[in-house]
Design a protein around this motif. Structure first.
Motif, PDB file in Angstrom:
ATOM      1  N   ARG A  76      39.963 -19.748   1.874  1.00 12.22           N
ATOM      2  CA  ARG A  76      39.337 -20.731   1.034  1.00 12.22           C
ATOM      3  C   ARG A  76      39.301 -22.272   1.082  1.00 12.22           C
ATOM      4  NH1 ARG A  76      41.603 -17.054  -3.334  1.00 12.22           N
ATOM      5  NH2 ARG A  76      43.773 -18.521  -2.916  1.00 12.22           N
ATOM      6  N   GLY A  77      40.364 -22.454   1.765  1.00 14.48           N
ATOM      7  CA  GLY A  77      40.378 -24.041   2.423  1.00 14.48           C
ATOM      8  C   GLY A  77      39.451 -24.207   3.462  1.00 14.48           C
TER       9      GLY A  77
ATOM     10  N   LEU B 164      32.100 -26.715   3.317  1.00 15.61           N
ATOM     11  CA  LEU B 164      31.086 -26.792   2.234  1.00 15.61           C
ATOM     12  C   LEU B 164      31.203 -28.592   1.890  1.00 15.61           C
ATOM     13  CD1 LEU B 164      31.892 -24.106  -0.312  1.00 15.61           C
ATOM     14  CD2 LEU B 164      29.746 -24.370   1.110  1.00 15.61           C
ATOM     15  N   ARG B 165      32.108 -29.063   1.961  1.00 16.23           N
ATOM     16  CA  ARG B 165      32.088 -30.758   1.668  1.00 16.23           C
ATOM     17  C   ARG B 165      31.338 -31.147   3.056  1.00 16.23           C
ATOM     18  NH1 ARG B 165      37.531 -30.184   0.154  1.00 16.23           N
ATOM     19  NH2 ARG B 165      38.365 -31.320   1.964  1.00 16.23           N
ATOM     20  N   GLN B 166      31.565 -31.008   4.231  1.00 17.77           N
ATOM     21  CA  GLN B 166      31.052 -31.549   5.197  1.00 17.77           C
ATOM     22  C   GLN B 166      29.588 -31.179   5.309  1.00 17.77           C
ATOM     23  OE1 GLN B 166      33.471 -29.853   8.325  1.00 17.77           O
ATOM     24  NE2 GLN B 166      35.043 -31.446   8.328  1.00 17.77           N
ATOM     25  N   LEU B 167      29.387 -29.834   4.822  1.00 22.01           N
ATOM     26  CA  LEU B 167      27.826 -29.632   4.967  1.00 22.01           C
ATOM     27  C   LEU B 167      27.104 -30.321   3.970  1.00 22.01           C
ATOM     28  CD1 LEU B 167      28.111 -25.578   5.301  1.00 22.01           C
ATOM     29  CD2 LEU B 167      26.774 -27.099   6.750  1.00 22.01           C
ATOM     30  N   ASN B 168      27.796 -30.529   2.787  1.00 20.96           N
ATOM     31  CA  ASN B 168      26.889 -31.507   1.767  1.00 20.96           C
ATOM     32  C   ASN B 168      26.553 -32.804   2.162  1.00 20.96           C
ATOM     33  OD1 ASN B 168      26.524 -29.850  -0.957  1.00 20.96           O
ATOM     34  ND2 ASN B 168      28.497 -29.588  -0.789  1.00 20.96           N
TER      35      ASN B 168
ATOM     36  N   LEU C 146      33.567 -18.737   9.353  1.00 22.99           N
ATOM     37  CA  LEU C 146      33.582 -20.189   8.631  1.00 22.99           C
ATOM     38  C   LEU C 146      33.981 -20.939   9.663  1.00 22.99           C
ATOM     39  CD1 LEU C 146      35.472 -19.325   5.461  1.00 22.99           C
ATOM     40  CD2 LEU C 146      33.176 -20.479   5.529  1.00 22.99           C
ATOM     41  N   GLU C 147      35.102 -20.771  10.752  1.00 18.14           N
ATOM     42  CA  GLU C 147      35.489 -21.559  11.818  1.00 18.14           C
ATOM     43  C   GLU C 147      34.112 -22.121  12.775  1.00 18.14           C
ATOM     44  OE1 GLU C 147      38.816 -19.333  13.438  1.00 18.14           O
ATOM     45  OE2 GLU C 147      40.111 -20.247  11.877  1.00 18.14           O
TER      46      GLU C 147
END
Length: 117
Positions: free
Chosen positions: A60-61, A67-71, A93-94
């Motif tokens: 989750r972390g 997701l924040r970086q992708l945004n 994810l990594e």
């Protein structure tokens, strides 16, 4: 003989609550819960659950940071894309977290997800 008894108990009483099994064996629930076997079973289950919880928390972390970086890199993500990323297993994810450093926009993200997601 003991493995045979254990197999019979597990097969025969699989759907019975522990209090019922104790009563059949002439034990109280307190007798059973204070036994070494109970403590070992409980400790093993606790360790397994703790490891699962840690893995879920780590995933989750990682998803949150990614997701924040992708945004920032690709602009606002659709709900479907966000859900798809959150469903990725931790190793993927990594990989995505590393790959996004080379993304120039949302097209790169979609290509990556189509190849790896």
């Amino acid at each position: 003989m003991l493995p045979l008894i254990a197999a019979i108990v597990l097969a025969r009483f699989n759907n019975r609550p522990i209090s019922e099994i104790c009563a059949m064996g002439g034990l109280t629930l307190d007798d059973f819960t204070s036994s070494r076997a109970y403590r070992e079973i409980f400790r093993e289950g606790e360790a397994t659950g703790e490891a699962r919880g840690e893995a879920r928390g780590e995933a989750r972390g990682e998803a949150s940071v990614t997701l924040r970086q992708l945004n920032r890199r690709c602009g606002p993500l659709s709900a479907a894309t966000t859900t798809r990323i959150q469903a990725l297993p931790l190793p993927r994810l990594e990989l995505l977290a590393e790959a996004l450093l080379d993304f120039t926009g949302p097209t790169d993200l979609q290509l990556w997800l189509n190849q790896h997601g």
